[in-house]
Design a protein around this motif. Structure first.
Motif, PDB file in Angstrom:
ATOM      1  N   HIS A   1     -41.267   4.585 -18.674  1.00 22.35           N
ATOM      2  CA  HIS A   1     -40.051   4.632 -17.859  1.00 22.35           C
ATOM      3  C   HIS A   1     -39.351   5.976 -18.011  1.00 22.35           C
ATOM      4  CE1 HIS A   1     -35.998   2.432 -16.741  1.00 22.35           C
ATOM      5  NE2 HIS A   1     -36.263   3.482 -15.966  1.00 22.35           N
ATOM      6  N   HIS A   2     -39.220   6.679 -16.892  1.00 21.05           N
ATOM      7  CA  HIS A   2     -38.465   7.926 -16.821  1.00 21.05           C
ATOM      8  C   HIS A   2     -37.571   7.885 -15.589  1.00 21.05           C
ATOM      9  CE1 HIS A   2     -40.351  10.641 -19.891  1.00 21.05           C
ATOM     10  NE2 HIS A   2     -41.303   9.715 -19.806  1.00 21.05           N
ATOM     11  N   ILE A   3     -36.604   8.798 -15.559  1.00 23.98           N
ATOM     12  CA  ILE A   3     -35.764   8.991 -14.378  1.00 23.98           C
ATOM     13  C   ILE A   3     -36.201  10.268 -13.674  1.00 23.98           C
ATOM     14  CG2 ILE A   3     -33.435   9.512 -13.539  1.00 23.98           C
ATOM     15  CD1 ILE A   3     -32.350   7.850 -15.859  1.00 23.98           C
ATOM     16  N   VAL A   4     -36.459  10.162 -12.382  1.00 25.31           N
ATOM     17  CA  VAL A   4     -36.626  11.351 -11.540  1.00 25.31           C
ATOM     18  C   VAL A   4     -35.270  11.629 -10.910  1.00 25.31           C
ATOM     19  CG1 VAL A   4     -37.771  12.354  -9.542  1.00 25.31           C
ATOM     20  CG2 VAL A   4     -39.059  10.867 -11.099  1.00 25.31           C
ATOM     21  N   PHE A   5     -34.714  12.780 -11.244  1.00 22.47           N
ATOM     22  CA  PHE A   5     -33.388  13.168 -10.761  1.00 22.47           C
ATOM     23  C   PHE A   5     -33.568  14.232  -9.679  1.00 22.47           C
ATOM     24  CE2 PHE A   5     -29.627  16.023 -11.219  1.00 22.47           C
ATOM     25  CZ  PHE A   5     -28.668  15.133 -10.760  1.00 22.47           C
ATOM     26  N   THR A   6     -32.993  13.988  -8.507  1.00 22.13           N
ATOM     27  CA  THR A   6     -33.191  14.860  -7.354  1.00 22.13           C
ATOM     28  C   THR A   6     -31.859  15.344  -6.809  1.00 22.13           C
ATOM     29  OG1 THR A   6     -35.110  13.507  -6.768  1.00 22.13           O
ATOM     30  CG2 THR A   6     -34.353  15.091  -5.124  1.00 22.13           C
ATOM     31  N   ILE A   7     -31.790  16.617  -6.504  1.00 24.40           N
ATOM     32  CA  ILE A   7     -30.640  17.210  -5.814  1.00 24.40           C
ATOM     33  C   ILE A   7     -31.095  17.646  -4.429  1.00 24.40           C
ATOM     34  CG2 ILE A   7     -28.904  19.050  -5.799  1.00 24.40           C
ATOM     35  CD1 ILE A   7     -29.219  19.226  -8.837  1.00 24.40           C
ATOM     36  N   TRP A   8     -30.360  17.222  -3.428  1.00 25.61           N
ATOM     37  CA  TRP A   8     -30.623  17.644  -2.046  1.00 25.61           C
ATOM     38  C   TRP A   8     -29.431  18.452  -1.564  1.00 25.61           C
ATOM     39  CZ3 TRP A   8     -29.564  13.916   2.568  1.00 25.61           C
ATOM     40  CH2 TRP A   8     -29.815  14.568   3.785  1.00 25.61           C
ATOM     41  N   GLN A   9     -29.668  19.714  -1.256  1.00 25.54           N
ATOM     42  CA  GLN A   9     -28.643  20.560  -0.647  1.00 25.54           C
ATOM     43  C   GLN A   9     -28.871  20.541   0.855  1.00 25.54           C
ATOM     44  OE1 GLN A   9     -26.012  22.256  -2.227  1.00 25.54           O
ATOM     45  NE2 GLN A   9     -25.303  22.588  -0.141  1.00 25.54           N
ATOM     46  N   ALA A  10     -28.029  19.801   1.575  1.00 25.55           N
ATOM     47  CA  ALA A  10     -28.189  19.670   3.019  1.00 25.55           C
ATOM     48  C   ALA A  10     -27.903  20.995   3.715  1.00 25.55           C
ATOM     49  CB  ALA A  10     -27.281  18.571   3.550  1.00 25.55           C
ATOM     50  N   SER A  11     -28.483  21.177   4.896  1.00 26.34           N
ATOM     51  CA  SER A  11     -28.442  22.477   5.561  1.00 26.34           C
ATOM     52  C   SER A  11     -27.200  22.708   6.417  1.00 26.34           C
ATOM     53  CB  SER A  11     -29.683  22.646   6.453  1.00 26.34           C
ATOM     54  OG  SER A  11     -30.841  22.782   5.688  1.00 26.34           O
ATOM     55  N   HIS A  12     -26.663  21.660   7.024  1.00 25.24           N
ATOM     56  CA  HIS A  12     -25.644  21.869   8.050  1.00 25.24           C
ATOM     57  C   HIS A  12     -24.299  22.285   7.467  1.00 25.24           C
ATOM     58  CE1 HIS A  12     -24.752  17.932   6.561  1.00 25.24           C
ATOM     59  NE2 HIS A  12     -23.704  17.799   7.338  1.00 25.24           N
ATOM     60  N   LEU A  13     -23.976  21.808   6.250  1.00 18.04           N
ATOM     61  CA  LEU A  13     -22.735  22.133   5.561  1.00 18.04           C
ATOM     62  C   LEU A  13     -23.042  22.247   4.077  1.00 18.04           C
ATOM     63  CD1 LEU A  13     -20.305  19.567   7.285  1.00 18.04           C
ATOM     64  CD2 LEU A  13     -20.295  22.058   7.631  1.00 18.04           C
ATOM     65  N   ASP A  14     -22.053  22.666   3.290  1.00 11.57           N
ATOM     66  CA  ASP A  14     -22.243  22.698   1.836  1.00 11.57           C
ATOM     67  C   ASP A  14     -22.041  21.289   1.298  1.00 11.57           C
ATOM     68  OD1 ASP A  14     -22.463  23.210  -0.819  1.00 11.57           O
ATOM     69  OD2 ASP A  14     -20.669  24.471  -0.975  1.00 11.57           O
ATOM     70  N   GLN A  15     -23.047  20.443   1.518  1.00 12.20           N
ATOM     71  CA  GLN A  15     -23.011  19.062   1.048  1.00 12.20           C
ATOM     72  C   GLN A  15     -24.180  18.832   0.101  1.00 12.20           C
ATOM     73  OE1 GLN A  15     -22.944  16.578   4.576  1.00 12.20           O
ATOM     74  NE2 GLN A  15     -20.712  16.624   4.643  1.00 12.20           N
ATOM     75  N   ALA A  16     -23.868  18.305  -1.069  1.00 15.79           N
ATOM     76  CA  ALA A  16     -24.880  18.059  -2.089  1.00 15.79           C
ATOM     77  C   ALA A  16     -24.988  16.568  -2.378  1.00 15.79           C
ATOM     78  CB  ALA A  16     -24.531  18.806  -3.372  1.00 15.79           C
ATOM     79  N   TYR A  17     -26.221  16.123  -2.514  1.00 15.73           N
ATOM     80  CA  TYR A  17     -26.536  14.742  -2.875  1.00 15.73           C
ATOM     81  C   TYR A  17     -27.332  14.772  -4.171  1.00 15.73           C
ATOM     82  CZ  TYR A  17     -25.513  13.684   2.040  1.00 15.73           C
ATOM     83  OH  TYR A  17     -24.912  13.565   3.268  1.00 15.73           O
ATOM     84  N   MET A  18     -27.070  13.809  -5.043  1.00 18.24           N
ATOM     85  CA  MET A  18     -27.832  13.685  -6.286  1.00 18.24           C
ATOM     86  C   MET A  18     -28.160  12.216  -6.490  1.00 18.24           C
ATOM     87  SD  MET A  18     -25.618  16.145  -8.831  1.00 18.24           S
ATOM     88  CE  MET A  18     -24.749  17.578  -8.179  1.00 18.24           C
ATOM     89  N   TRP A  19     -29.422  11.957  -6.890  1.00 12.44           N
ATOM     90  CA  TRP A  19     -29.840  10.573  -7.090  1.00 12.44           C
ATOM     91  C   TRP A  19     -30.732  10.445  -8.305  1.00 12.44           C
ATOM     92  CZ3 TRP A  19     -31.621  12.997  -2.433  1.00 12.44           C
ATOM     93  CH2 TRP A  19     -30.793  12.806  -1.324  1.00 12.44           C
ATOM     94  N   CYS A  20     -30.751   9.217  -8.832  1.00 17.39           N
ATOM     95  CA  CYS A  20     -31.701   8.838  -9.870  1.00 17.39           C
ATOM     96  C   CYS A  20     -32.672   7.826  -9.294  1.00 17.39           C
ATOM     97  CB  CYS A  20     -30.985   8.224 -11.073  1.00 17.39           C
ATOM     98  SG  CYS A  20     -30.049   9.416 -12.054  1.00 17.39           S
ATOM     99  N   SER A  21     -33.953   8.097  -9.466  1.00 15.52           N
ATOM    100  CA  SER A  21     -35.016   7.148  -9.124  1.00 15.52           C
ATOM    101  C   SER A  21     -35.733   6.785 -10.418  1.00 15.52           C
ATOM    102  CB  SER A  21     -36.022   7.771  -8.154  1.00 15.52           C
ATOM    103  OG  SER A  21     -35.411   8.160  -6.940  1.00 15.52           O
ATOM    104  N   ASP A  22     -35.836   5.494 -10.683  1.00 15.31           N
ATOM    105  CA  ASP A  22     -36.509   5.038 -11.903  1.00 15.31           C
ATOM    106  C   ASP A  22     -37.991   4.868 -11.616  1.00 15.31           C
ATOM    107  OD1 ASP A  22     -34.305   4.173 -14.087  1.00 15.31           O
ATOM    108  OD2 ASP A  22     -33.536   3.868 -12.051  1.00 15.31           O
ATOM    109  N   VAL A  23     -38.814   5.501 -12.445  1.00 16.39           N
ATOM    110  CA  VAL A  23     -40.260   5.460 -12.238  1.00 16.39           C
ATOM    111  C   VAL A  23     -40.950   5.042 -13.523  1.00 16.39           C
ATOM    112  CG1 VAL A  23     -40.131   7.259 -10.467  1.00 16.39           C
ATOM    113  CG2 VAL A  23     -40.660   7.884 -12.837  1.00 16.39           C
ATOM    114  N   ASN A  24     -42.156   4.568 -13.370  1.00 12.98           N
ATOM    115  CA  ASN A  24     -43.021   4.275 -14.500  1.00 12.98           C
ATOM    116  C   ASN A  24     -44.273   5.122 -14.368  1.00 12.98           C
ATOM    117  OD1 ASN A  24     -43.868   2.589 -16.869  1.00 12.98           O
ATOM    118  ND2 ASN A  24     -45.503   2.027 -15.449  1.00 12.98           N
ATOM    119  N   PHE A  25     -44.404   6.124 -15.233  1.00 12.87           N
ATOM    120  CA  PHE A  25     -45.599   6.960 -15.214  1.00 12.87           C
ATOM    121  C   PHE A  25     -46.739   6.186 -15.870  1.00 12.87           C
ATOM    122  CE2 PHE A  25     -42.417  10.359 -14.789  1.00 12.87           C
ATOM    123  CZ  PHE A  25     -43.023  11.161 -13.819  1.00 12.87           C
ATOM    124  N   GLY A  26     -47.815   5.990 -15.100  1.00 14.54           N
ATOM    125  CA  GLY A  26     -48.954   5.248 -15.624  1.00 14.54           C
ATOM    126  C   GLY A  26     -49.951   6.139 -16.347  1.00 14.54           C
TER     127      GLY A  26
END
Length: 219
Positions: A194-219
């Motif tokens: 079990h690990h967390i994949v943490f992603t940042i998305w910098q959207a193009s149209h404005l200075d808007q940032a999104y951040m998320w955690c996705s829980d994964v199981n590396f096999g």
């Protein structure tokens, strides 16, 4: 001359007023969805998973036993899941780490989404060392870039809130044109369980940032 008002006309006025207030409330509540964007849907971000798994059945008491992390999130604030596509912050200017305290990464620093930061047995998606991530962006705004991180070996998502020092930087992409679906190819090595994949998305149209955690199981 005084105009007499009958009880029937008063009742009609009250009903009309109630309808107007309801319509205004609907418009206000509906605004985030109308200006929404998206999230990582595979491997699912925490809010998206909870909405996908329980959105149509969110009052089912079985969730407390079957998916306790989604249960606590729905108890804290159902809007976190209903608006899985709207977890944005404006004007960070790329200062993601300076503007987002440790322990608040999974909520993108948004108080209303703090339940997403809580450690526990979040449902995981099975992945290999090399895997694809898919962003669904209903507004098709494209991306200046994505940054992808994986929680370090030794970090325990079931007992610890995620901090910047708990992350290994994996990659930063280039820009992407507007599209509903964007796929990222991620290459890693040395992770198991079990690990967390943490992603940042910098959207193009404005200075808007999104951040998320996705829980994964590396096999």
């Amino acid at each position: 001359m005084r105009i007499r008002t009958t009880s029937g006309s008063v009742g009609r006025r009250r009903r009309i007023l109630a309808l107007v207030i309801s319509a205004m409330a609907f418009l206000v509540i509906g605004t985030p969805a109308a200006s929404a964007h998206g999230t990582i849907v595979d491997p699912a971000s925490r809010a998206y998973h909870c909405w996908q798994a329980w959105g149509d059945d969110h009052t089912n008491p079985a969730m407390q036993q079957e998916d306790p992390m989604c249960w606590q999130a729905f108890q804290a604030n159902p809007d976190t899941m209903w608006n899985w596509m709207s977890a944005l912050r404006d004007g960070l200017g790329g200062n993601f780490q300076a503007r987002t305290p440790d322990g608040q990464l999974c909520s993108n620093g948004l108080t209303r989404n703090d339940s997403l930061n809580n450690p526990g047995h979040w449902k995981t998606t099975n992945v290999g060392s090399n895997f694809s991530m898919r962003l669904y962006d209903q507004a098709s705004h494209g991306a200046d870039f994505f940054r992808v991180y994986v929680s370090k070996n030794g970090f325990d998502p079931t007992t610890q809130r995620l901090g910047w020092g708990d992350l290994d930087f994996i990659m930063q992409t280039g820009s992407y044109p507007p599209a509903n679906n964007i796929t990222l190819n991620v290459q890693t090595s040395g992770y198991r369980g079990h690990h967390i994949v943490f992603t940042i998305w910098q959207a193009s149209h404005l200075d808007q940032a999104y951040m998320w955690c996705s829980d994964v199981n590396f096999g």
